[in-house]
Structure formats: C-alpha cells, structure tokens
Design an enzyme around this catalytic site. Structure first.
Site, PDB file in Angstrom:
ATOM      1  N   LYS A  11       0.822  -1.217   0.000  1.00 28.96           N
ATOM      2  CA  LYS A  11       0.000   0.000   0.000  1.00 28.96           C
ATOM      3  C   LYS A  11       0.863   1.279   0.000  1.00 28.96           C
ATOM      4  CE  LYS A  11      -3.963  -2.220   2.299  1.00 28.96           C
ATOM      5  NZ  LYS A  11      -4.948  -2.112   3.422  1.00 28.96           N
ATOM      6  N   TYR A  51     -12.536  -2.033  -3.512  1.00 31.54           N
ATOM      7  CA  TYR A  51     -13.025  -2.079  -2.124  1.00 31.54           C
ATOM      8  C   TYR A  51     -14.546  -1.939  -2.051  1.00 31.54           C
ATOM      9  CZ  TYR A  51      -8.424  -2.196   0.123  1.00 31.54           C
ATOM     10  OH  TYR A  51      -7.180  -2.581   0.588  1.00 31.54           O
ATOM     11  N   PHE A  59     -15.448   3.859   7.037  1.00 31.49           N
ATOM     12  CA  PHE A  59     -14.081   4.194   6.631  1.00 31.49           C
ATOM     13  C   PHE A  59     -13.862   4.158   5.122  1.00 31.49           C
ATOM     14  CE2 PHE A  59     -14.019  -0.400   7.803  1.00 31.49           C
ATOM     15  CZ  PHE A  59     -13.569  -0.959   6.605  1.00 31.49           C
ATOM     16  N   ARG A  87      -2.099 -14.170   4.823  1.00 32.82           N
ATOM     17  CA  ARG A  87      -2.857 -13.500   5.897  1.00 32.82           C
ATOM     18  C   ARG A  87      -2.094 -13.616   7.221  1.00 32.82           C
ATOM     19  NH1 ARG A  87      -7.205 -10.215   4.500  1.00 32.82           N
ATOM     20  NH2 ARG A  87      -8.198 -10.717   6.480  1.00 32.82           N
ATOM     21  N   THR A  93      -5.448  -6.630  11.017  1.00 35.27           N
ATOM     22  CA  THR A  93      -5.710  -5.374  10.298  1.00 35.27           C
ATOM     23  C   THR A  93      -5.155  -4.176  11.066  1.00 35.27           C
ATOM     24  OG1 THR A  93      -7.779  -6.381   9.530  1.00 35.27           O
ATOM     25  CG2 THR A  93      -7.549  -4.001   9.231  1.00 35.27           C
ATOM     26  N   ARG A 104       2.507  -6.229   9.384  1.00 35.79           N
ATOM     27  CA  ARG A 104       1.826  -5.049   9.944  1.00 35.79           C
ATOM     28  C   ARG A 104       2.430  -4.640  11.280  1.00 35.79           C
ATOM     29  NH1 ARG A 104      -4.115  -6.925   7.760  1.00 35.79           N
ATOM     30  NH2 ARG A 104      -4.167  -5.627   5.875  1.00 35.79           N
ATOM     31  N   ASN A 114      -1.933   0.391   6.709  1.00 38.26           N
ATOM     32  CA  ASN A 114      -1.416  -0.855   7.297  1.00 38.26           C
ATOM     33  C   ASN A 114      -0.571  -1.673   6.312  1.00 38.26           C
ATOM     34  OD1 ASN A 114      -3.499  -1.776   5.760  1.00 38.26           O
ATOM     35  ND2 ASN A 114      -4.638  -2.748   7.429  1.00 38.26           N
ATOM     36  N   HIS A 117      -2.266  -5.378   1.606  1.00 37.55           N
ATOM     37  CA  HIS A 117      -3.548  -6.059   1.433  1.00 37.55           C
ATOM     38  C   HIS A 117      -3.260  -7.493   1.031  1.00 37.55           C
ATOM     39  CE1 HIS A 117      -7.417  -7.340  -0.229  1.00 37.55           C
ATOM     40  NE2 HIS A 117      -6.714  -7.799  -1.250  1.00 37.55           N
ATOM     41  N   GLU A 128      -9.606 -10.896  -7.664  1.00 46.41           N
ATOM     42  CA  GLU A 128      -8.707  -9.748  -7.507  1.00 46.41           C
ATOM     43  C   GLU A 128      -7.519  -9.844  -8.468  1.00 46.41           C
ATOM     44  OE1 GLU A 128      -7.855  -9.655  -3.278  1.00 46.41           O
ATOM     45  OE2 GLU A 128      -9.915  -9.101  -2.799  1.00 46.41           O
TER      46      GLU A 128
HETATM   47  P1  RTP Z   1      -7.118  -5.862   3.396  1.00 44.35           P
HETATM   48  O1  RTP Z   1      -8.512  -6.142   2.823  1.00 44.35           O
HETATM   49  O2  RTP Z   1      -6.573  -4.512   2.985  1.00 44.35           O
HETATM   50  O3  RTP Z   1      -6.175  -6.981   3.143  1.00 44.35           O
HETATM   51  O4  RTP Z   1      -7.224  -5.799   4.986  1.00 44.35           O
HETATM   52  P2  RTP Z   1      -8.110  -6.654   5.986  1.00 44.35           P
HETATM   53  O5  RTP Z   1      -8.816  -7.755   5.246  1.00 44.35           O
HETATM   54  O6  RTP Z   1      -7.251  -6.995   7.135  1.00 44.35           O
HETATM   55  O7  RTP Z   1      -9.155  -5.576   6.465  1.00 44.35           O
HETATM   56  P3  RTP Z   1     -10.611  -5.207   5.893  1.00 44.35           P
HETATM   57  O8  RTP Z   1     -11.584  -5.356   7.013  1.00 44.35           O
HETATM   58  O9  RTP Z   1     -10.890  -5.925   4.609  1.00 44.35           O
HETATM   59  O10 RTP Z   1     -10.444  -3.653   5.616  1.00 44.35           O
HETATM   60  C1  RTP Z   1      -9.839  -3.211   4.422  1.00 44.35           C
HETATM   61  C2  RTP Z   1      -8.896  -2.085   4.725  1.00 44.35           C
HETATM   62  O11 RTP Z   1      -9.623  -0.941   5.146  1.00 44.35           O
HETATM   63  C3  RTP Z   1      -8.838  -0.185   6.053  1.00 44.35           C
HETATM   64  N1  RTP Z   1      -9.579  -0.062   7.310  1.00 44.35           N
HETATM   65  N2  RTP Z   1      -9.706   1.070   7.953  1.00 44.35           N
HETATM   66  N3  RTP Z   1     -10.388   3.075   9.814  1.00 44.35           N
HETATM   67  C4  RTP Z   1     -10.799   1.841  10.027  1.00 44.35           C
HETATM   68  O12 RTP Z   1     -11.450   1.504  10.995  1.00 44.35           O
HETATM   69  C5  RTP Z   1     -10.436   0.825   9.046  1.00 44.35           C
HETATM   70  N4  RTP Z   1     -10.764  -0.454   9.081  1.00 44.35           N
HETATM   71  C6  RTP Z   1     -10.225  -1.016   7.975  1.00 44.35           C
HETATM   72  C7  RTP Z   1      -7.521  -0.917   6.236  1.00 44.35           C
HETATM   73  O13 RTP Z   1      -6.578  -0.393   5.305  1.00 44.35           O
HETATM   74  C8  RTP Z   1      -7.912  -2.332   5.881  1.00 44.35           C
HETATM   75  O14 RTP Z   1      -6.782  -3.076   5.504  1.00 44.35           O
HETATM   76 MG    MG Z   2      -9.980  -7.459   3.485  1.00 43.19          MG
END
Ligand code: RTP
Ligand code: MG
Length: 140
Positions: A11, A51, A59, A87, A93, A104, A114, A117, A128
């Site tokens: 990222k 997304y 967010f 993962r 996250t 991370r 973070n 992805h 994807e």
């Molecule tokens: P990713 O999809 O990026 O691999 O990350 P992830 O599965 O661990 O997290 P996900 O719940 O899918 O959220 C996607 C991305 O959104 C941002 N985020 N911001 N401000 C917030 O509360 C918040 N929560 C999530 C993060 O960049 C997260 O990786």
């Molecule tokens: Mg995700």
C-alpha cells in the site's frame, strides 16, 4: 498441501517509505513466490471498485483516498496455502493487535495505513488477480 495463488498489494504508506523490498523479503523468506508484480497509481474508480464490498462502511471514503494517495505495488504470490499463509504473514488489520514479526507489526502506521492487502479467500484471490493482471503477466 495445495499450491495456491493470492493477490497482494503493497500500500501507499509502504511504497512511500521505500519498504517494497523489505516486505517482499518477508514473502520470499516464508515460501511465497512473487509470480507477478507491477507498480501502479490506482485510479479513484479502480480503488472504489476494488473495495466495493466496504462501500457502506464508515471508513470507505478515507480508505479510497488513502489507496490513491501514492503508488502501490500489486502482486500475485504463489505457494502452499498462499491465501492463509499470506494473511498469517500480514498480521491483524490493526497493527496494535498484530502478532510479533508480522508485516503489519513491523511496518504498519495505523489501522488504515497498514502497509499490505491480502485476499481473504481463494475465490476472492481469483477475482482480484483477474482485476489487475492479464494471464500472460503471471509467470509461475
Ligand atoms: P485488506 O482487505 O486490505 O487486506 O485488509 P483486511 O482484510 O485486514 O481488512 P478489511 O476489514 O478488509 O479492511 C480493508 C482495509 O480498510 C482499512 N480499514 N480502515 N479506519 C478503520 O477503521 C479501518 N478499518 C479497515 C484498512 O486499510 C484495511 O486493511
Ligand atoms: Mg480485506
């Protein structure tokens, strides 16, 4: 164990701090092979579509702005159980909750910035990968 492919993004917070190589070293040290990789500037539309599943989340707007704030490196990683393995290497996250030694924990700045992805299922990985790469760009 099945050889599998997953989709990864380094990222903007990480490309900005010149961490591409350090993150790739974690993948390679842990048995994930980088079989496709390119550095791109994501467009607003690309980020919104990518997304899309988070469209209703509070967010979403900030996340899209962040993902277009600088270059990203999109990648295809291949290896045994690549989706779950990646993962695990990424960590939680929120870096505050990420295990020691994870990408991370090592590198992330915040829950949003973070650093990486990774696809959350083999089905999403296939979608994807196809969104960013032509078959001819992936060399296993
Ligand atoms: P990713 O999809 O990026 O691999 O990350 P992830 O599965 O661990 O997290 P996900 O719940 O899918 O959220 C996607 C991305 O959104 C941002 N985020 N911001 N401000 C917030 O509360 C918040 N929560 C999530 C993060 O960049 C997260 O990786
Ligand atoms: Mg995700």
């Amino acid at each position: 164990m099945a050889t599998e492919r997953t989709f990864s993004i380094i990222k903007p917070d990480a490309t900005r701090r010149n961490l591409t190589g350090a993150i790739n070293a974690v993948f390679e040290k842990n048995g994930l092979r980088i079989v496709a990789q390119k550095r791109i500037q994501m467009s607003q539309a690309q980020a919104e579509t990518f997304y899309g599943v988070h469209h209703e989340r509070p967010f979403f707007k900030d996340l899209v702005s962040f993902m277009v704030s600088g270059p990203v490196v999109v990648q295809v990683l291949e290896g045994d159980n690549a989706v779950a393995k990646n993962r695990e290497l990424m960590g939680a996250t929120n870096p505050a909750n990420a295990a020691e030694g994870t990408i991370r924990k090592l590198f992330a700045e915040s829950i949003e910035a973070n650093s990486v992805h990774g696809s959350d299922s083999p089905e999403n990985a296939a979608t994807e990968i196809a969104y960013f790469f032509a078959g001819s760009e992936i060399v296993g």
